[in-house]
Design a protein around this motif. Sequence first.
Motif, PDB file in Angstrom:
ATOM      1  N   LEU A  73       0.832  -1.211   0.000  1.00 15.31           N
ATOM      2  CA  LEU A  73       0.000   0.000   0.000  1.00 15.31           C
ATOM      3  C   LEU A  73       0.862   1.255   0.000  1.00 15.31           C
ATOM      4  CD1 LEU A  73      -2.811  -1.037   2.524  1.00 15.31           C
ATOM      5  CD2 LEU A  73      -3.000  -0.796   0.043  1.00 15.31           C
ATOM      6  N   ALA A  74       1.961   1.221   0.764  1.00 12.71           N
ATOM      7  CA  ALA A  74       2.868   2.373   0.782  1.00 12.71           C
ATOM      8  C   ALA A  74       3.486   2.589  -0.592  1.00 12.71           C
ATOM      9  CB  ALA A  74       3.958   2.160   1.835  1.00 12.71           C
ATOM     10  N   PHE A  75       3.896   1.492  -1.244  1.00  7.30           N
ATOM     11  CA  PHE A  75       4.462   1.594  -2.586  1.00  7.30           C
ATOM     12  C   PHE A  75       3.451   2.172  -3.573  1.00  7.30           C
ATOM     13  CE2 PHE A  75       4.756  -0.430  -6.778  1.00  7.30           C
ATOM     14  CZ  PHE A  75       5.964   0.085  -7.214  1.00  7.30           C
ATOM     15  N   LEU A  76       2.201   1.695  -3.499  1.00  2.62           N
ATOM     16  CA  LEU A  76       1.174   2.186  -4.413  1.00  2.62           C
ATOM     17  C   LEU A  76       0.891   3.670  -4.176  1.00  2.62           C
ATOM     18  CD1 LEU A  76      -1.324  -0.824  -4.386  1.00  2.62           C
ATOM     19  CD2 LEU A  76       0.253  -0.163  -6.213  1.00  2.62           C
ATOM     20  N   PHE A  77       0.959   4.093  -2.916  1.00  2.00           N
ATOM     21  CA  PHE A  77       0.733   5.503  -2.604  1.00  2.00           C
ATOM     22  C   PHE A  77       1.824   6.378  -3.224  1.00  2.00           C
ATOM     23  CE2 PHE A  77       1.423   9.155   0.272  1.00  2.00           C
ATOM     24  CZ  PHE A  77       0.199   9.783   0.126  1.00  2.00           C
ATOM     25  N   VAL A  78       3.083   5.957  -3.065  1.00  2.00           N
ATOM     26  CA  VAL A  78       4.201   6.704  -3.655  1.00  2.00           C
ATOM     27  C   VAL A  78       4.104   6.673  -5.179  1.00  2.00           C
ATOM     28  CG1 VAL A  78       6.708   6.777  -3.931  1.00  2.00           C
ATOM     29  CG2 VAL A  78       5.704   6.292  -1.688  1.00  2.00           C
ATOM     30  N   ILE A  99       1.586   9.161  -6.435  1.00  2.00           N
ATOM     31  CA  ILE A  99       2.088  10.535  -6.442  1.00  2.00           C
ATOM     32  C   ILE A  99       3.010  10.768  -7.638  1.00  2.00           C
ATOM     33  CG2 ILE A  99       3.501  12.205  -5.179  1.00  2.00           C
ATOM     34  CD1 ILE A  99       2.494  10.961  -2.597  1.00  2.00           C
ATOM     35  N   VAL A 100       3.949   9.850  -7.864  1.00  2.00           N
ATOM     36  CA  VAL A 100       4.878   9.977  -8.993  1.00  2.00           C
ATOM     37  C   VAL A 100       4.127   9.973 -10.322  1.00  2.00           C
ATOM     38  CG1 VAL A 100       6.777   8.863 -10.214  1.00  2.00           C
ATOM     39  CG2 VAL A 100       6.781   8.952  -7.711  1.00  2.00           C
ATOM     40  N   SER A 101       3.145   9.063 -10.442  1.00  5.46           N
ATOM     41  CA  SER A 101       2.370   8.973 -11.683  1.00  5.46           C
ATOM     42  C   SER A 101       1.573  10.251 -11.923  1.00  5.46           C
ATOM     43  CB  SER A 101       1.430   7.767 -11.630  1.00  5.46           C
ATOM     44  OG  SER A 101       2.148   6.577 -11.467  1.00  5.46           O
ATOM     45  N   TYR A 102       1.011  10.799 -10.855  1.00  4.30           N
ATOM     46  CA  TYR A 102       0.223  12.030 -10.984  1.00  4.30           C
ATOM     47  C   TYR A 102       1.111  13.200 -11.432  1.00  4.30           C
ATOM     48  CZ  TYR A 102      -2.612  16.060  -9.699  1.00  4.30           C
ATOM     49  OH  TYR A 102      -3.300  17.249  -9.727  1.00  4.30           O
ATOM     50  N   LEU A 103       2.293  13.336 -10.811  1.00  9.13           N
ATOM     51  CA  LEU A 103       3.200  14.403 -11.198  1.00  9.13           C
ATOM     52  C   LEU A 103       3.710  14.217 -12.625  1.00  9.13           C
ATOM     53  CD1 LEU A 103       5.268  14.738  -7.890  1.00  9.13           C
ATOM     54  CD2 LEU A 103       3.423  16.238  -8.713  1.00  9.13           C
ATOM     55  N   LEU A 104       3.970  12.949 -12.995  1.00  2.65           N
ATOM     56  CA  LEU A 104       4.411  12.659 -14.357  1.00  2.65           C
ATOM     57  C   LEU A 104       3.325  12.999 -15.369  1.00  2.65           C
ATOM     58  CD1 LEU A 104       6.781  11.490 -15.972  1.00  2.65           C
ATOM     59  CD2 LEU A 104       5.705   9.235 -15.742  1.00  2.65           C
ATOM     60  N   GLU A 130       3.210  16.682 -15.895  1.00  2.96           N
ATOM     61  CA  GLU A 130       4.328  17.142 -16.687  1.00  2.96           C
ATOM     62  C   GLU A 130       4.115  16.889 -18.183  1.00  2.96           C
ATOM     63  OE1 GLU A 130       7.918  18.889 -17.617  1.00  2.96           O
ATOM     64  OE2 GLU A 130       6.811  18.891 -15.719  1.00  2.96           O
ATOM     65  N   TYR A 131       3.580  15.705 -18.507  1.00  5.12           N
ATOM     66  CA  TYR A 131       3.342  15.361 -19.905  1.00  5.12           C
ATOM     67  C   TYR A 131       2.255  16.236 -20.528  1.00  5.12           C
ATOM     68  CZ  TYR A 131       6.320  11.252 -20.439  1.00  5.12           C
ATOM     69  OH  TYR A 131       7.404  10.405 -20.552  1.00  5.12           O
ATOM     70  N   TRP A 132       1.203  16.531 -19.764  1.00  3.10           N
ATOM     71  CA  TRP A 132       0.053  17.237 -20.293  1.00  3.10           C
ATOM     72  C   TRP A 132       0.099  18.745 -20.041  1.00  3.10           C
ATOM     73  CZ3 TRP A 132      -3.857  15.036 -23.210  1.00  3.10           C
ATOM     74  CH2 TRP A 132      -3.806  13.629 -23.310  1.00  3.10           C
ATOM     75  N   ARG A 133       1.221  19.221 -19.506  1.00  2.73           N
ATOM     76  CA  ARG A 133       1.302  20.632 -19.135  1.00  2.73           C
ATOM     77  C   ARG A 133       1.098  21.551 -20.344  1.00  2.73           C
ATOM     78  NH1 ARG A 133       6.894  22.438 -16.688  1.00  2.73           N
ATOM     79  NH2 ARG A 133       7.464  21.669 -18.758  1.00  2.73           N
ATOM     80  N   ASP A 134       1.773  21.250 -21.467  1.00  2.00           N
ATOM     81  CA  ASP A 134       1.681  22.115 -22.630  1.00  2.00           C
ATOM     82  C   ASP A 134       0.328  22.051 -23.314  1.00  2.00           C
ATOM     83  OD1 ASP A 134       4.273  22.853 -22.139  1.00  2.00           O
ATOM     84  OD2 ASP A 134       5.130  21.312 -23.469  1.00  2.00           O
TER      85      ASP A 134
END
Length: 248
Positions: free
Chosen positions: A226-231, A234-239, A242-246
């Motif tokens: 569960l801790a791994f999935l939580f981290v 977060i990483v997937s959301y930030l990624l 970043e991809y969809w920013r433009d």
Amino acid sequence: MKKLMIALVAVFSMLPTLVLAAGPSVPLDKANYDLADKASLQSGAKLFMNYCLACHSTGYQRYGRVASDLDIPEHLMKENLIFTDSKIGDLMHNSMDKKEAGQWFGAPPPDLTLVARVRGADWLYTYLRSFYVDPSRPFGVNNTVFPEVGMPHVLEELQGISTPTFEITTDANGVEHKKVVSLTSDESGEMSSDEYDRAVLDLVNFLVYAGEPNKLERQSLGIWVLAFLFVLFIVSYLLKKEYWRDIH
């Protein structure tokens, strides 16, 4: 086909009711077992081997796995807890003939590997403390949790003999019904009431372990997953941002 689907839906909608109807008619005592308590598990294993294994096997367990998990040295397991010519790596079967057992008890005694998962720890804990004397039964005992039980009270020498107190009621048709409201032990057993309750709890603890030997490991691993999935979330959301920013 439509009628068949309607029938299936009706059957499945009744399952919760059927499950409740099949439940116990007496309150169950809480079994506060602890799978991390190795001393309790060792005591439960000793009780099981001495009082239960002659009739009830745990055919999905191996003697060696039990010894390893419960920190029992193999030589002590062989000397004190294996009463047949079984080897340390064998499955925990007994030598009782099922056909003969069916004639003696009305039905062959079931395998108990998964009994705690099927019945529940609270049911087992209450059941093993709810035998009482009943001369009308083949083995002279009955049980408040499992009425008309076909099993003898194998732990009677530890608990002693319990006498029931009945409450008699009369229904609308004038038929009398007897209900056990309390049990009184004659204290003739080798253990006091508190000691017997502790011994039964140890036995239940062992049966809970038997149903899922890696339960503690699974729960511990689950926290890390569960801790791994939580981290990872977060990483997937930030990624993703970043991809969809433009684009946005």
